[in-house]
Enzyme design. Sequence first.
Site, PDB file in Angstrom:
ATOM      1  N   ASP A 243       1.294  -1.909   1.023  1.00 37.19           N
ATOM      2  CA  ASP A 243       0.598  -1.171   2.088  1.00 37.19           C
ATOM      3  C   ASP A 243       1.612  -0.663   3.105  1.00 37.19           C
ATOM      4  O   ASP A 243       2.707  -1.252   3.256  1.00 37.19           O
ATOM      5  CB  ASP A 243      -0.420  -2.110   2.761  1.00 37.19           C
ATOM      6  CG  ASP A 243      -1.591  -1.374   3.393  1.00 37.19           C
ATOM      7  OD1 ASP A 243      -1.369  -0.344   4.043  1.00 37.19           O
ATOM      8  OD2 ASP A 243      -2.725  -1.839   3.237  1.00 37.19           O
TER       9      ASP A 243
ATOM     10  N   ASP B 200       4.807   2.836   0.685  1.00 39.68           N
ATOM     11  CA  ASP B 200       4.085   4.090   0.908  1.00 39.68           C
ATOM     12  C   ASP B 200       3.749   4.652  -0.470  1.00 39.68           C
ATOM     13  O   ASP B 200       4.639   5.102  -1.202  1.00 39.68           O
ATOM     14  CB  ASP B 200       4.958   5.075   1.698  1.00 39.68           C
ATOM     15  CG  ASP B 200       4.253   6.415   1.917  1.00 39.68           C
ATOM     16  OD1 ASP B 200       3.178   6.644   1.324  1.00 39.68           O
ATOM     17  OD2 ASP B 200       4.798   7.235   2.678  1.00 39.68           O
ATOM     18  N   VAL B 201       2.475   4.630  -0.834  1.00 39.12           N
ATOM     19  CA  VAL B 201       2.102   5.025  -2.198  1.00 39.12           C
ATOM     20  C   VAL B 201       2.363   6.503  -2.479  1.00 39.12           C
ATOM     21  O   VAL B 201       2.433   6.920  -3.630  1.00 39.12           O
ATOM     22  CB  VAL B 201       0.620   4.689  -2.532  1.00 39.12           C
ATOM     23  CG1 VAL B 201       0.379   3.197  -2.480  1.00 39.12           C
ATOM     24  CG2 VAL B 201      -0.336   5.456  -1.615  1.00 39.12           C
TER      25      VAL B 201
ATOM     26  N   ASN C 145      -6.183   1.113  -4.509  1.00 42.73           N
ATOM     27  CA  ASN C 145      -7.170   1.124  -3.427  1.00 42.73           C
ATOM     28  C   ASN C 145      -6.700   1.910  -2.195  1.00 42.73           C
ATOM     29  O   ASN C 145      -7.525   2.358  -1.396  1.00 42.73           O
ATOM     30  CB  ASN C 145      -7.470  -0.340  -3.048  1.00 42.73           C
ATOM     31  CG  ASN C 145      -8.192  -0.481  -1.725  1.00 42.73           C
ATOM     32  OD1 ASN C 145      -9.404  -0.263  -1.651  1.00 42.73           O
ATOM     33  ND2 ASN C 145      -7.462  -0.810  -0.659  1.00 42.73           N
TER      34      ASN C 145
ATOM     35  N   TYR D 158     -11.462  14.543   1.336  1.00 44.69           N
ATOM     36  CA  TYR D 158     -11.598  13.175   0.828  1.00 44.69           C
ATOM     37  C   TYR D 158     -12.419  13.141  -0.471  1.00 44.69           C
ATOM     38  O   TYR D 158     -12.011  12.524  -1.471  1.00 44.69           O
ATOM     39  CB  TYR D 158     -12.262  12.317   1.907  1.00 44.69           C
ATOM     40  CG  TYR D 158     -12.585  10.922   1.459  1.00 44.69           C
ATOM     41  CD1 TYR D 158     -11.585   9.966   1.331  1.00 44.69           C
ATOM     42  CD2 TYR D 158     -13.897  10.556   1.137  1.00 44.69           C
ATOM     43  CE1 TYR D 158     -11.888   8.679   0.898  1.00 44.69           C
ATOM     44  CE2 TYR D 158     -14.200   9.280   0.718  1.00 44.69           C
ATOM     45  CZ  TYR D 158     -13.186   8.345   0.599  1.00 44.69           C
ATOM     46  OH  TYR D 158     -13.486   7.081   0.169  1.00 44.69           O
TER      47      TYR D 158
ATOM     48  N   LYS E 290     -11.255  12.022  -4.328  1.00 52.93           N
ATOM     49  CA  LYS E 290     -11.889  10.949  -5.102  1.00 52.93           C
ATOM     50  C   LYS E 290     -12.500  11.486  -6.399  1.00 52.93           C
ATOM     51  O   LYS E 290     -12.542  10.782  -7.415  1.00 52.93           O
ATOM     52  CB  LYS E 290     -12.946  10.235  -4.248  1.00 52.93           C
ATOM     53  CG  LYS E 290     -12.347   9.435  -3.084  1.00 52.93           C
ATOM     54  CD  LYS E 290     -11.494   8.282  -3.591  1.00 52.93           C
ATOM     55  CE  LYS E 290     -10.990   7.398  -2.473  1.00 52.93           C
ATOM     56  NZ  LYS E 290     -10.208   6.242  -2.954  1.00 52.93           N
TER      57      LYS E 290
HETATM   58  N1  NAD Z   1     -15.296   2.139   3.531  1.00 52.39           N
HETATM   59  C1  NAD Z   1     -16.061   2.925   2.766  1.00 52.39           C
HETATM   60  O1  NAD Z   1     -17.184   3.284   3.119  1.00 52.39           O
HETATM   61  C2  NAD Z   1     -15.581   3.404   1.420  1.00 52.39           C
HETATM   62  C3  NAD Z   1     -16.505   4.012   0.568  1.00 52.39           C
HETATM   63  C4  NAD Z   1     -16.082   4.454  -0.678  1.00 52.39           C
HETATM   64  C5  NAD Z   1     -14.769   4.274  -1.052  1.00 52.39           C
HETATM   65  N2  NAD Z   1     -13.891   3.680  -0.180  1.00 52.39           N
HETATM   66  C6  NAD Z   1     -12.526   3.530  -0.628  1.00 52.39           C
HETATM   67  O2  NAD Z   1     -12.187   2.159  -0.586  1.00 52.39           O
HETATM   68  C7  NAD Z   1     -10.799   2.022  -0.247  1.00 52.39           C
HETATM   69  C8  NAD Z   1     -10.639   1.182   0.999  1.00 52.39           C
HETATM   70  O3  NAD Z   1     -11.458   1.724   2.032  1.00 52.39           O
HETATM   71  P1  NAD Z   1     -11.343   1.224   3.551  1.00 52.39           P
HETATM   72  O4  NAD Z   1     -12.660   1.450   4.175  1.00 52.39           O
HETATM   73  O5  NAD Z   1     -10.748  -0.129   3.603  1.00 52.39           O
HETATM   74  O6  NAD Z   1     -10.358   2.358   4.098  1.00 52.39           O
HETATM   75  P2  NAD Z   1      -9.046   2.269   4.993  1.00 52.39           P
HETATM   76  O7  NAD Z   1      -8.679   3.686   5.280  1.00 52.39           O
HETATM   77  O8  NAD Z   1      -9.256   1.372   6.134  1.00 52.39           O
HETATM   78  O9  NAD Z   1      -8.028   1.501   4.054  1.00 52.39           O
HETATM   79  C9  NAD Z   1      -7.078   2.050   3.280  1.00 52.39           C
HETATM   80  C10 NAD Z   1      -5.865   1.163   3.168  1.00 52.39           C
HETATM   81  O10 NAD Z   1      -4.852   1.991   2.604  1.00 52.39           O
HETATM   82  C11 NAD Z   1      -3.675   1.841   3.362  1.00 52.39           C
HETATM   83  N3  NAD Z   1      -2.870   3.055   3.258  1.00 52.39           N
HETATM   84  C12 NAD Z   1      -3.085   4.257   3.841  1.00 52.39           C
HETATM   85  N4  NAD Z   1      -2.083   5.099   3.535  1.00 52.39           N
HETATM   86  C13 NAD Z   1      -1.219   4.414   2.724  1.00 52.39           C
HETATM   87  C14 NAD Z   1       0.003   4.743   2.094  1.00 52.39           C
HETATM   88  N5  NAD Z   1       0.553   5.970   2.222  1.00 52.39           N
HETATM   89  N6  NAD Z   1       0.616   3.804   1.345  1.00 52.39           N
HETATM   90  C15 NAD Z   1       0.073   2.555   1.210  1.00 52.39           C
HETATM   91  N7  NAD Z   1      -1.080   2.193   1.806  1.00 52.39           N
HETATM   92  C16 NAD Z   1      -1.716   3.112   2.560  1.00 52.39           C
HETATM   93  C17 NAD Z   1      -4.156   1.561   4.773  1.00 52.39           C
HETATM   94  O11 NAD Z   1      -3.101   0.970   5.540  1.00 52.39           O
HETATM   95  C18 NAD Z   1      -5.325   0.637   4.503  1.00 52.39           C
HETATM   96  O12 NAD Z   1      -4.879  -0.698   4.383  1.00 52.39           O
HETATM   97  C19 NAD Z   1     -10.266   3.439  -0.107  1.00 52.39           C
HETATM   98  O13 NAD Z   1      -9.775   3.899  -1.338  1.00 52.39           O
HETATM   99  C20 NAD Z   1     -11.511   4.210   0.245  1.00 52.39           C
HETATM  100  O14 NAD Z   1     -11.387   5.576  -0.063  1.00 52.39           O
HETATM  101  C21 NAD Z   1     -14.267   3.251   1.037  1.00 52.39           C
END
Ligand code: NAD
Length: 253
Positions: free
Chosen positions: A36, A61-62, A88, A156, A160
């Site tokens: 992360d 950084d992915v 994720n 977004y 996805k």
């Molecule tokens: N929360 C929701 O309603 C929801 C719904 C559908 C899908 N999702 C998906 O579930 C996953 C997690 O969602 P969330 O709500 O925890 O979102 P979030 O944005 O809080 O979490 C994303 C994580 O990715 C990390 N991240 C961001 N950029 C990065 C990078 N360049 N390199 C490495 N890490 C990086 C962030 O630090 C964080 O820990 C995501 O893929 C999101 O798209 C979330």
Amino acid sequence: MSLSGKTVIVTGGASGIGAVYSAALVREGAVVYIADITDGTSLEAELSQGEPGRAIFVRTDVGDEESVRALVGTVITEHGRIDVLINNAALFATLEPTPYDQIDLALWDRVMRVNLAGAFLLCKHVGPHMAARGAGRIVNIGSGTSIKGHPGMLHYAASKGAITALTRTLARELGEHGVVVNMLSPGFTLSDTVVKDNPGLVDVARAGVATRSIHRDMYPDDLVGALLFLASEASGGFLTGQTLLVDGGQLNT
Ligand SMILES: NC(=O)c1ccc[n+]([C@@H]2O[C@H](COP(=O)([O-])OP(=O)(O)OC[C@H]3O[C@@H](n4cnc5c(N)ncnc54)[C@H](O)[C@@H]3O)[C@@H](O)[C@H]2O)c1
């Protein structure tokens, strides 16, 4: 759904839903590499006390291929194998809903870089190690948003949607090598990050709760069973290229 002795990478595993995945995988006995850009050192310490498994934070950084290459090199050096990859990491919680004609190209590119290229880069560098061993499980995190659409989230949702195509195509490339590739798509989930960073998005998305079969808010814990199923031997070796949608029965696929 035990993951005892398995080596797992969880991108974006330091906060939000990813932190809940990391904790669940450690509880099931896995060594979890939390990759992360958000600091995961305190989560690493918290998850490595008394649980069957343990967590190791590697700042990653992915969207940066060198950073991904370094992560994979570290895991292989330390454990010699990667059993499970959870893609994720994404830009989500911090995204303000924005009409399609007001999205800057720079932001569009950034979303695609992290959400789509990030998953691609992890698959590119982890996949060959799995294929060489003839075993592995990749779980890409999608979103119900790409199925139903969500105004203000074009970048977004498009990123996805592309994860669906990535999942199906990689499943076909890796199937003959014993590696399964599936997608877990959550409905709108009250992760701690989205609640903290984006109350406006929470208000809009919560309006959809009434359209679920189960009329309540969704929390990260609602995803854990499906995540462990896809990440573990419980899902067998013949389920691949599929999407598991967990949204309280809002959309039927
Ligand atoms: N929360 C929701 O309603 C929801 C719904 C559908 C899908 N999702 C998906 O579930 C996953 C997690 O969602 P969330 O709500 O925890 O979102 P979030 O944005 O809080 O979490 C994303 C994580 O990715 C990390 N991240 C961001 N950029 C990065 C990078 N360049 N390199 C490495 N890490 C990086 C962030 O630090 C964080 O820990 C995501 O893929 C999101 O798209 C979330």
